[in-house]
Design an enzyme around this catalytic site. Sequence first.
Site, PDB file in Angstrom:
ATOM      1  N   LEU A   8       0.862  -1.187   0.000  1.00 30.66           N
ATOM      2  CA  LEU A   8       0.000   0.000   0.000  1.00 30.66           C
ATOM      3  C   LEU A   8       0.898   1.236   0.000  1.00 30.66           C
ATOM      4  O   LEU A   8       1.794   1.352   0.848  1.00 30.66           O
ATOM      5  CB  LEU A   8      -0.900   0.022   1.247  1.00 30.66           C
ATOM      6  CG  LEU A   8      -1.719   1.306   1.444  1.00 30.66           C
ATOM      7  CD1 LEU A   8      -2.732   1.502   0.309  1.00 30.66           C
ATOM      8  CD2 LEU A   8      -2.453   1.276   2.789  1.00 30.66           C
ATOM      9  N   THR A  10       0.638   5.292   0.253  1.00 29.13           N
ATOM     10  CA  THR A  10      -0.188   6.486   0.430  1.00 29.13           C
ATOM     11  C   THR A  10       0.451   7.617  -0.388  1.00 29.13           C
ATOM     12  O   THR A  10       1.679   7.673  -0.526  1.00 29.13           O
ATOM     13  CB  THR A  10      -0.305   6.921   1.908  1.00 29.13           C
ATOM     14  OG1 THR A  10       0.883   7.622   2.297  1.00 29.13           O
ATOM     15  CG2 THR A  10      -0.528   5.740   2.839  1.00 29.13           C
ATOM     16  N   ASP A  35      -4.988   7.977  -2.190  1.00 32.53           N
ATOM     17  CA  ASP A  35      -4.586   9.357  -2.456  1.00 32.53           C
ATOM     18  C   ASP A  35      -5.853  10.206  -2.518  1.00 32.53           C
ATOM     19  O   ASP A  35      -6.956   9.697  -2.736  1.00 32.53           O
ATOM     20  CB  ASP A  35      -3.813   9.446  -3.782  1.00 32.53           C
ATOM     21  CG  ASP A  35      -2.914  10.667  -3.858  1.00 32.53           C
ATOM     22  OD1 ASP A  35      -1.680  10.499  -3.914  1.00 32.53           O
ATOM     23  OD2 ASP A  35      -3.437  11.811  -3.870  1.00 32.53           O
ATOM     24  N   TYR A 164       6.610  22.118   8.076  1.00 32.63           N
ATOM     25  CA  TYR A 164       7.007  20.944   7.285  1.00 32.63           C
ATOM     26  C   TYR A 164       8.205  20.255   7.936  1.00 32.63           C
ATOM     27  O   TYR A 164       8.198  19.033   8.151  1.00 32.63           O
ATOM     28  CB  TYR A 164       7.338  21.393   5.858  1.00 32.63           C
ATOM     29  CG  TYR A 164       7.785  20.275   4.943  1.00 32.63           C
ATOM     30  CD1 TYR A 164       6.844  19.486   4.272  1.00 32.63           C
ATOM     31  CD2 TYR A 164       9.134  20.012   4.729  1.00 32.63           C
ATOM     32  CE1 TYR A 164       7.241  18.462   3.432  1.00 32.63           C
ATOM     33  CE2 TYR A 164       9.539  18.992   3.894  1.00 32.63           C
ATOM     34  CZ  TYR A 164       8.590  18.222   3.239  1.00 32.63           C
ATOM     35  OH  TYR A 164       8.994  17.202   2.395  1.00 32.63           O
ATOM     36  N   LYS A 168       8.253  16.428   9.611  1.00 33.19           N
ATOM     37  CA  LYS A 168       9.115  15.351   9.099  1.00 33.19           C
ATOM     38  C   LYS A 168      10.084  14.866  10.187  1.00 33.19           C
ATOM     39  O   LYS A 168      10.443  13.689  10.215  1.00 33.19           O
ATOM     40  CB  LYS A 168       9.871  15.830   7.860  1.00 33.19           C
ATOM     41  CG  LYS A 168       8.963  16.103   6.654  1.00 33.19           C
ATOM     42  CD  LYS A 168       8.288  14.835   6.168  1.00 33.19           C
ATOM     43  CE  LYS A 168       7.484  15.065   4.894  1.00 33.19           C
ATOM     44  NZ  LYS A 168       6.879  13.815   4.377  1.00 33.19           N
ATOM     45  N   ALA A 198      13.343  16.802  -8.179  1.00 34.72           N
ATOM     46  CA  ALA A 198      12.856  17.651  -9.277  1.00 34.72           C
ATOM     47  C   ALA A 198      11.507  17.170  -9.785  1.00 34.72           C
ATOM     48  O   ALA A 198      11.327  16.883 -10.970  1.00 34.72           O
ATOM     49  CB  ALA A 198      13.884  17.650 -10.403  1.00 34.72           C
TER      50      ALA A 198
HETATM   51  N1  LIG Z   1       9.698  16.742  -3.877  1.00 34.81           N
HETATM   52  C1  LIG Z   1      10.649  16.932  -2.956  1.00 34.81           C
HETATM   53  O1  LIG Z   1      11.618  17.680  -3.184  1.00 34.81           O
HETATM   54  C2  LIG Z   1      10.584  16.207  -1.637  1.00 34.81           C
HETATM   55  C3  LIG Z   1      11.692  16.298  -0.795  1.00 34.81           C
HETATM   56  C4  LIG Z   1      11.675  15.640   0.440  1.00 34.81           C
HETATM   57  C5  LIG Z   1      10.569  14.892   0.804  1.00 34.81           C
HETATM   58  N2  LIG Z   1       9.506  14.832  -0.015  1.00 34.81           N
HETATM   59  C6  LIG Z   1       8.353  14.022   0.433  1.00 34.81           C
HETATM   60  O2  LIG Z   1       8.033  13.058  -0.546  1.00 34.81           O
HETATM   61  C7  LIG Z   1       6.637  12.748  -0.483  1.00 34.81           C
HETATM   62  C8  LIG Z   1       6.036  12.871  -1.879  1.00 34.81           C
HETATM   63  O3  LIG Z   1       6.198  14.208  -2.335  1.00 34.81           O
HETATM   64  P1  LIG Z   1       6.093  14.628  -3.863  1.00 34.81           P
HETATM   65  O4  LIG Z   1       7.219  15.531  -4.151  1.00 34.81           O
HETATM   66  O5  LIG Z   1       5.859  13.422  -4.731  1.00 34.81           O
HETATM   67  O6  LIG Z   1       4.793  15.563  -3.796  1.00 34.81           O
HETATM   68  P2  LIG Z   1       3.393  15.413  -4.505  1.00 34.81           P
HETATM   69  O7  LIG Z   1       2.612  16.601  -4.082  1.00 34.81           O
HETATM   70  O8  LIG Z   1       3.553  15.164  -5.962  1.00 34.81           O
HETATM   71  O9  LIG Z   1       2.812  14.088  -3.846  1.00 34.81           O
HETATM   72  C9  LIG Z   1       2.139  14.060  -2.621  1.00 34.81           C
HETATM   73  C10 LIG Z   1       0.901  13.179  -2.801  1.00 34.81           C
HETATM   74  O10 LIG Z   1       0.237  13.125  -1.541  1.00 34.81           O
HETATM   75  C11 LIG Z   1      -1.150  13.263  -1.789  1.00 34.81           C
HETATM   76  N3  LIG Z   1      -1.815  13.782  -0.610  1.00 34.81           N
HETATM   77  C12 LIG Z   1      -1.639  15.006  -0.037  1.00 34.81           C
HETATM   78  N4  LIG Z   1      -2.441  15.135   1.007  1.00 34.81           N
HETATM   79  C13 LIG Z   1      -3.134  13.965   1.128  1.00 34.81           C
HETATM   80  C14 LIG Z   1      -4.125  13.490   2.013  1.00 34.81           C
HETATM   81  N5  LIG Z   1      -4.566  14.251   3.024  1.00 34.81           N
HETATM   82  N6  LIG Z   1      -4.625  12.243   1.823  1.00 34.81           N
HETATM   83  C15 LIG Z   1      -4.188  11.473   0.801  1.00 34.81           C
HETATM   84  N7  LIG Z   1      -3.249  11.864  -0.077  1.00 34.81           N
HETATM   85  C16 LIG Z   1      -2.735  13.102   0.088  1.00 34.81           C
HETATM   86  C17 LIG Z   1      -1.239  14.230  -2.964  1.00 34.81           C
HETATM   87  O11 LIG Z   1      -2.501  14.167  -3.624  1.00 34.81           O
HETATM   88  C18 LIG Z   1      -0.080  13.773  -3.832  1.00 34.81           C
HETATM   89  O12 LIG Z   1      -0.465  12.787  -4.754  1.00 34.81           O
HETATM   90  C19 LIG Z   1       6.035  13.736   0.537  1.00 34.81           C
HETATM   91  O13 LIG Z   1       5.881  13.095   1.786  1.00 34.81           O
HETATM   92  C20 LIG Z   1       7.085  14.812   0.622  1.00 34.81           C
HETATM   93  O14 LIG Z   1       7.050  15.489   1.861  1.00 34.81           O
HETATM   94  C21 LIG Z   1       9.472  15.455  -1.230  1.00 34.81           C
END
Ligand SMILES: NC(=O)c1ccc[n+]([C@@H]2O[C@H](COP(=O)([O-])OP(=O)(O)OC[C@H]3O[C@@H](n4cnc5c(N)ncnc54)[C@H](O)[C@@H]3O)[C@@H](O)[C@H]2O)c1
Length: 257
Positions: A8, A10, A35, A164, A168, A198
């Site tokens: 699974l 999320t 999601d 944030y 984390k 990115a």
């Molecule tokens: N992109 C980066 O630079 C980066 C860096 C460090 C950590 N992260 C972490 O990686 C993970 C994914 O990030 P990403 O960059 O793919 O962002 P993203 O916004 O593309 O993906 C996040 C996903 O979570 C879903 N989501 C948000 N709130 C929700 C909720 N309440 N219930 C269900 N789904 C929910 C969104 O719809 C989205 O599909 C996150 O936890 C983020 O904090 C990202």
Amino acid sequence: MGDARRALVTGGAGGIGRMIVKRLAASGYHVSVVDIAGAEGEKLTAESGAVRYTQGDVTDPKAVREAIEDAREGRTLHAVVNCSGISPKRDGRNPLLTEIDLAEWERVMAVNLTAPFLVIQQAAPHLEDGVSSIVNIVSIMAKLGSAGPAGVAYGPFSPSGAHYSASKAGLKNLTASAARELAPRGIRCNAVAPGFVATGMAAATSGKLEATTVAQVPLGRAATADDVAAAVWFLVSDEAQYITGETIDVDGGWCPD
Ligand SMILES: NC(=O)c1ccc[n+]([C@@H]2O[C@H](COP(=O)([O-])OP(=O)(O)OC[C@H]3O[C@@H](n4cnc5c(N)ncnc54)[C@H](O)[C@@H]3O)[C@@H](O)[C@H]2O)c1
């Protein structure tokens, strides 16, 4: 499919989540996604190889229960990946402490920290002893905290706010608790801490701040979503069976321990 390992993910419709789905599906996992992303999320995750999409908000215990029941199909779950997350910004930059109101603070904590707690708590009875594992996606900002405005920040610049970073850091600590509590059952829990990826939520960062951030990375580039997915794939695999409570940084050397 009956004997396939079930996973699974999320937030599996997001930029990083879709690559995690793709990696696990390519390894033979029967991958389900929960999601909040609606029909578009369902379409994207199907393209990545997910067999099931549950529309739901993971801060809602009922939605979490439904997603777990959908994913396990009456059997055990082998891998649970907490990847959903939010990082509110202000015109492409990190909000400062003084700009974050209580509602925004609480929403970030609910999505980034409380939701993984609900998922771990509800999934735990359905994990298989000696086999299953959990991976939480945290962030390198769990170590650093947020920074001031670009140009006056001390140390590495953070494209995210204090809420944030704090959420984390909490999730990183929750990873240690889950690892220690579930260890007697032989169930592992680890975290992956991406640097600047990115894709996904980083797309909301302004081009100027992205350049500032990437310029601080020794390997000279942002991470790809697949760099992160590869670490997740390793941690849930049997190759990592003696690793638990660990956080693997996938940051190109940006914030070494
Ligand atoms: N992109 C980066 O630079 C980066 C860096 C460090 C950590 N992260 C972490 O990686 C993970 C994914 O990030 P990403 O960059 O793919 O962002 P993203 O916004 O593309 O993906 C996040 C996903 O979570 C879903 N989501 C948000 N709130 C929700 C909720 N309440 N219930 C269900 N789904 C929910 C969104 O719809 C989205 O599909 C996150 O936890 C983020 O904090 C990202």
